[in-house]
Design a protein around this motif. Structure first.
Motif, short mmCIF file in Angstrom:
data_model
loop_
_atom_site.label_atom_id
_atom_site.label_comp_id
_atom_site.label_asym_id
_atom_site.label_seq_id
_atom_site.Cartn_x
_atom_site.Cartn_y
_atom_site.Cartn_z
N LEU A 1 -1.02 -3.22 5.65
CA LEU A 1 -1.33 -1.81 5.87
C LEU A 1 -1.90 -1.60 7.26
N LYS A 2 -2.74 -2.51 7.71
CA LYS A 2 -3.37 -2.37 9.02
C LYS A 2 -2.34 -2.45 10.15
N GLU B 1 2.94 -1.16 -6.27
CA GLU B 1 3.62 -0.77 -7.51
C GLU B 1 4.77 0.18 -7.15
N ASP B 2 4.75 1.40 -7.64
CA ASP B 2 5.84 2.33 -7.32
C ASP B 2 5.44 3.34 -6.25
N HIS B 3 4.32 3.08 -5.58
CA HIS B 3 3.79 4.05 -4.63
C HIS B 3 3.90 3.54 -3.21
N VAL B 4 4.25 4.44 -2.30
CA VAL B 4 4.25 4.13 -0.88
C VAL B 4 2.99 4.72 -0.26
N ILE B 5 2.13 3.84 0.23
CA ILE B 5 0.89 4.26 0.87
C ILE B 5 1.16 4.37 2.36
N ASP B 6 1.02 5.56 2.90
CA ASP B 6 1.37 5.82 4.29
C ASP B 6 0.19 6.41 5.04
N ALA B 7 -0.29 5.68 6.06
CA ALA B 7 -1.31 6.23 6.96
C ALA B 7 -0.57 6.99 8.06
N ALA B 8 -0.63 8.29 8.02
CA ALA B 8 0.21 9.12 8.87
C ALA B 8 -0.05 8.91 10.36
N ASN B 9 -1.29 8.57 10.71
CA ASN B 9 -1.64 8.39 12.12
C ASN B 9 -2.85 7.48 12.23
N ALA B 10 -3.26 7.21 13.47
CA ALA B 10 -4.38 6.31 13.70
C ALA B 10 -5.68 6.83 13.11
N GLY C 1 -9.57 5.34 7.01
CA GLY C 1 -9.88 5.77 5.64
C GLY C 1 -9.09 4.99 4.61
N LYS C 2 -7.81 4.78 4.89
CA LYS C 2 -6.97 4.02 3.96
C LYS C 2 -7.44 2.57 3.85
N LEU C 3 -7.80 1.98 4.99
CA LEU C 3 -8.26 0.59 4.97
C LEU C 3 -9.59 0.44 4.23
N LEU C 4 -10.48 1.41 4.41
CA LEU C 4 -11.76 1.35 3.70
C LEU C 4 -11.56 1.51 2.20
N GLN C 5 -10.61 2.37 1.81
CA GLN C 5 -10.29 2.51 0.40
C GLN C 5 -9.80 1.19 -0.18
N LEU C 6 -8.86 0.57 0.54
CA LEU C 6 -8.31 -0.69 0.04
C LEU C 6 -9.39 -1.75 -0.06
N ALA C 7 -10.28 -1.80 0.92
CA ALA C 7 -11.38 -2.76 0.87
C ALA C 7 -12.27 -2.49 -0.34
N ALA D 1 -0.01 9.60 -3.20
CA ALA D 1 0.42 10.94 -2.79
C ALA D 1 0.26 11.96 -3.90
N ASP D 2 0.28 11.51 -5.16
CA ASP D 2 0.17 12.44 -6.28
C ASP D 2 -1.28 12.72 -6.68
N GLY D 3 -2.22 12.23 -5.90
CA GLY D 3 -3.62 12.52 -6.17
C GLY D 3 -4.30 11.51 -7.07
N ASN D 4 -3.57 10.53 -7.54
CA ASN D 4 -4.17 9.46 -8.35
C ASN D 4 -4.53 8.29 -7.44
N HIS D 5 -4.74 7.14 -8.04
CA HIS D 5 -5.02 5.96 -7.23
C HIS D 5 -4.39 4.74 -7.88
N VAL D 6 -4.15 3.74 -7.06
CA VAL D 6 -3.63 2.47 -7.56
C VAL D 6 -4.65 1.39 -7.20
N THR D 7 -4.95 0.53 -8.15
CA THR D 7 -5.95 -0.51 -7.97
C THR D 7 -5.34 -1.73 -7.27
N VAL D 8 -6.07 -2.23 -6.28
CA VAL D 8 -5.64 -3.42 -5.56
C VAL D 8 -6.45 -4.64 -5.99
N HIS D 9 -7.74 -4.47 -6.18
CA HIS D 9 -8.60 -5.57 -6.62
C HIS D 9 -9.87 -5.02 -7.23
#
Length: 451
Positions: free
Chosen positions: A259-260, A268-277, A282-288, A295-303
């Motif tokens: 992602l970085k 899973e079935d979701h494409v996580i897209d950081a639109a810009n720098a 924010g996306k990286l902090l979420q994943l951490a 995109a549908d307002g839910n979340h997918v668990t990574v760990h």
């Protein structure tokens, strides 16, 4: 309860009495509410120079802290207060009482100004957390500035007047003195004391203070400002700051790195897209933190690494109450799923129950519970499950426990995932360099180091 003022509290109350425009910059937990109420009592009931006072505060502070402070101290007897929060009907009922002091949340300032129009009834305003008026484009700033000529007195209270830099000061003092000291327009303030910093071509993105500007700005506002540090005037219990590093598995770390580098990741079935720098940190902090918004307002668990670490901390607390600060919405849902007994501090009853020791695991979001709430009676252990890059919110949340009235050593634990942006945020907080640009730069630095 009988009020015995500390020397600095008596000095600050006297300063409010002696100055029609006052900025009270007091450290966290130094009793800004009782200082102000003491001065208000004298102005209304002793000197008869003020008739009605409006207190503007964050929602929960308006609803809970100010009424509790009035009820707490014997010397404030005779002062009447109405709390104008909640539904429109509830706000109108509060205003109709004609109380000496009316407390309202800052979001309702535009409504209040529109409601009264030219019949504005308040001759004094106290702004609790003046720093929330640092944005001159915000509607609350514009509407309060509009009624400023109707005020005989105004007081601004905060412990963090310039958490993100001196540029924040202009709007706050524009509200207080109409622009007398720092200028009526931000362009004049900027041109006088700042020089361009980061730019793209002809466009300037940020400014930095020119040499000597800090001292000149402080001198310009000195005559209406009281500034004191908590550590200079209060003996607080020991404070221990701990960072507990959390390790992701190799597979989880690869997802973070992908992602970085690519700014896109399939989970899973979701494409996580950081639109810009700007969106990438924010996306990286979420994943951490363990999950990431879709995109549908839910979340997918990574760990679940931070949840496991929090479980260890709950066990290590050995029955002691634990206050947990979270940043992302999915943090809240995931913590609740792992700890069904966890309870978010949202209502007055929640806060009362926490302070009475009836909530072993409490959850707060620093943006909604960061200012003014007295939580020190309920515990002395705070865990940052996920981090914010806002120094102001970070300091204010910590001060819910580490403040006057706390009688036990306070421990603040940060959960940080190794080799992620969590570490950059902690470094930024420690160095008080907490703008979003700092995080964007941190990502760019990490990427450049790997090339």
């Amino acid at each position: 309860m009988r009020y015995t003022a500390h020397d600095y509290q008596a000095q600050a109350s006297e300063f409010i009495l002696d100055h029609k425009e006052a900025a009270i910059f007091l450290g966290l937990g130094m009793g800004k509410s009782v200082i102000s109420l003491t001065a208000i009592w004298e102005l209304i009931l002793d000197y008869f120079t003020v008739a009605r006072v409006l207190v503007i505060a964050p929602l929960r502070v308006a609803r809970d802290t100010w009424p509790a402070e009035l009820a707490k101290w014997d010397h404030l007897e005779g002062l009447t207060m109405a709390v104008a929060v909640g539904s429109k009907k509830e706000r109108l009922e509060a205003l109709a009482t004609g109380a000496m002091v009316t407390v309202i949340n800052r979001e309702n300032i535009p409504w209040l100004v529109a409601h009264y129009g030219d019949a504005w009834p308040f001759d004094m305003v106290v702004i609790d957390e003046l720093s929330s008026f640092k944005n001159p484009r915000a509607k609350r700033f514009k509407e309060l500035t509009r009624v400023r000529p109707h005020l005989n007195r105004i007081v601004g209270l905060t412990g963090t007047p310039a958490a993100n830099g001196l540029m924040d000061l202009w709007a706050q003092f524009r509200v207080l003195d109409g622009g007398e000291r720092l200028g009526r327009y931000i362009t004049h303030y900027r041109n006088r004391w700042f020089t361009p910093d980061k730019r793209g071509g002809m466009q300037v993105f940020t400014y930095k203070p020119r040499e000597g500007a800090e001292e000149e700005i402080y001198e310009a506002i000195a005559d209406m400002t009281v500034s004191m540090k908590t550590t200079d005037h209060l003996t607080l219990p020991p404070l221990t700051m701990v960072t507990q590093m959390v390790e992701m598995s190799e597979a989880e770390a690869r997802k973070y790195e992908r992602l970085k580098k690519d700014m896109v990741l399939t989970l899973e079935d979701h494409v996580i897209d950081a639109a810009n720098a700007a969106a990438l940190p924010g996306k990286l902090l979420q994943l951490a933190s363990g999950a990431i918004c879709t995109a549908d307002g839910n979340h997918v668990t990574v760990h679940d690494r931070k949840l496991d670490a929090l479980e260890d901390l709950v066990e290590a607390a050995n029955g002691e109450n634990l206050l947990v600060a979270y940043w992302f919405k999915h943090d809240l849902s995931r913590i609740r799923e792992r700890f069904p007994h966890a309870r978010e501090l949202k209502t007055s009853q929640d806060i009362a129950d926490w302070n009475a020791g009836r909530i072993p695991l409490a959850l707060i979001h620093p943006a909604s519970a960061g200012h003014g709430l007295n939580l020190q009676a309920g515990g002395h252990l705070l865990v940052w499950f996920s981090l914010t890059w806002s120094l102001e919110l970070y300091q204010q949340a910590n001060a819910r426990l580490f403040r006057q009235g706390q009688d036990q050593p306070v421990t603040i634990t940060h959960l940080a995932v190794r080799d992620t942006l969590d570490e950059a945020v902690l470094a930024a907080l420690e160095g008080k360099d907490t703008t979003q640009e700092r995080l964007i730069d941190a990502v760019k630095t990490q990427l450049s180091e790997e090339k």
